[in-house]
Scaffold this active site. Structure first.
Site, short mmCIF file in Angstrom:
data_model
loop_
_atom_site.label_atom_id
_atom_site.label_comp_id
_atom_site.label_asym_id
_atom_site.label_seq_id
_atom_site.Cartn_x
_atom_site.Cartn_y
_atom_site.Cartn_z
N THR A 36 0.76 -1.66 0.20
CA THR A 36 -0.33 -0.02 0.26
C THR A 36 0.17 1.38 -0.10
O THR A 36 0.12 2.60 -0.14
CB THR A 36 -1.00 -0.04 1.23
OG1 THR A 36 -0.32 0.32 2.35
CG2 THR A 36 -2.28 -0.91 0.85
N TYR A 147 -7.30 -6.96 11.17
CA TYR A 147 -6.28 -5.69 11.73
C TYR A 147 -6.29 -5.59 12.91
O TYR A 147 -5.48 -5.37 13.55
CB TYR A 147 -6.54 -4.31 10.73
CG TYR A 147 -6.53 -3.10 10.74
CD1 TYR A 147 -5.11 -2.89 10.75
CD2 TYR A 147 -6.57 -2.40 11.95
CE1 TYR A 147 -4.33 -1.99 10.37
CE2 TYR A 147 -6.35 -1.29 11.63
CZ TYR A 147 -4.91 -1.02 11.52
OH TYR A 147 -4.30 0.11 11.67
N TYR A 161 8.29 -9.71 24.43
CA TYR A 161 9.03 -9.96 24.44
C TYR A 161 9.83 -8.72 25.31
O TYR A 161 11.05 -8.78 25.90
CB TYR A 161 9.72 -9.13 23.07
CG TYR A 161 9.86 -10.16 21.98
CD1 TYR A 161 8.73 -10.71 21.27
CD2 TYR A 161 11.38 -10.27 21.08
CE1 TYR A 161 9.15 -11.89 20.47
CE2 TYR A 161 10.68 -11.54 20.33
CZ TYR A 161 10.40 -12.42 20.02
OH TYR A 161 10.06 -13.63 19.02
#
Ligand code: UDP
Length: 319
Positions: A36, A147, A161
């Site tokens: 995009t 999304y 993480y």
């Protein structure tokens, strides 16, 4: 001089960010698969010695030999028509595999990594305005889920993480943003309305136009993203970023018609499913922690954006 990676660097926000970082004297490595994004967006910096573009899909691991100080992870289709069609699975993959690959890269380089999350993680919000502590109301099987859930999963990966691998993370949730370098064909409301008006077509309101959004001008948003990246160690977010001035879509259409005229009529089309009824960020946290408040209000921002779209209108395909 810092060496900085921007994923999604040829997109609307990514290219604005790359340009600002280059102008501030940094070395920027722009990563994009141009799904995009548009190379045209980085034309003004492509020959700068401190800028490098690498065509790469972050769903695949990325090897960079030089030391990286910071990573801004922006890569992902962000416009509903872009992520709701046949590329919905790519959208989830980009959110999830892309986050893992960029977090691994950050870990290897001991770099700070900023994730651009989204107001979409709040789904159809039952708390208004939306505060960071609100956990959202997302339809996990709807057309926006690739999304919304992809970005939610990315948030979870960032925090794991951080907790388990010691990665230095920053997390922002971006509300609706607009301005120069938007793709005239990306299908979002501000680009659609302005391009429709400039080309004398009817303005398409989906639903009754009573749904609301709060629109932030791109320069304000880039400023706060950079402030967040460079904020004090230990402030990781999530933090809402956006302009809290809320408008109905009908009000927006009327503003565009008033500014451009050109004989466009407002017409009404079906509302896509799961289209949020209201959206406005509570920005108390960002105001307090980063001393940031958006400066450009919709009236002025629309004028700047109309000026930009006048240079792009030959590319507008709808109609
Ligand atoms: N919308 C509209 N006409 C258009 C494009 C969008 O009425 O041509 C509406 C859309 O249904 C939504 C709002 O404008 O209620 C904002 O849509 P956009 O795609 O810009 O972003 P979203 O906030 O939904 O992610």
């Amino acid at each position: 001089m810092k060496t900085i990676i921007v994923t999604g660097g040829t997109g609307f926000l990514g290219s604005n960010l790359c340009i600002r970082l280059i102008n501030e004297g940094n070395k920027v490595i722009c990563i994009d698969n141009n799904y995009t994004g548009r190379l045209e967006n980085i034309k003004e910096i492509e020959t700068n010695a401190n800028f490098r573009f690498i065509k790469h899909d972050i769903c695949e691991p990325l090897e960079i030999t030089e030391h990286i100080d910071q990573i801004y992870n922006l890569a992902c289709p962000a416009s509903p028509p872009a992520y709701q069609g046949k590329h919905s699975i790519d959208t989830t993959k980009t959110c999830v595999f892309g986050a893992i690959n960029m977090l691994e890269l950050a870990k290897k380089h001991n770099a700070t990594i900023l994730q651009t999350s989204t107001s979409e993680i709040y789904g159809e919000p039952l708390v208004h305005p939306q505060v960071e502590t609100y956990r959202g109301n997302v339809n996990p099987i709807g057309i926006r889920a690739c999304y919304d859930e992809g970005k939610r999963c990315a948030e979870s990966l960032f925090f794991d993480y951080h907790r388990h691998e010691g990665v230095d993370i920053k997390l922002v949730r971006i509300f609706n943003t607009y301005g120069p370098k938007m793709d005239p064909n990306d299908g979002r409301v501000i680009s659609n309305f302005i391009c429709q008006a400039l080309s004398g077509q009817d303005i398409t309101i989906y639903g009754d136009g009573h749904q609301t959004r709060s629109f932030c001008y791109v320069d304000d948003l880039i400023e706060v993203i950079i402030r967040m990246m460079n904020s004090s160690f230990g402030f990781i977010g999530p933090v809402n970023i956006g302009n809290p001035n809320e408008f109905t879509i009908k009000e927006l259409a009327e503003m565009v018609v008033d500014k451009i005229g050109n004989g466009s009529k407002i017409i009404y089309k079906d509302l896509p499913s799961d289209d949020p009824t209201q959206r406005r960020p509570d920005i108390t946290l960002v105001q307090t922690k980063l001393n940031w408040t958006p400066i450009v209000q919709l009236n002025e921002g629309l004028d700047k954006t109309i000026k930009y779209f006048k240079t792009q209108i030959n590319l507008f395909k709808k109609g």
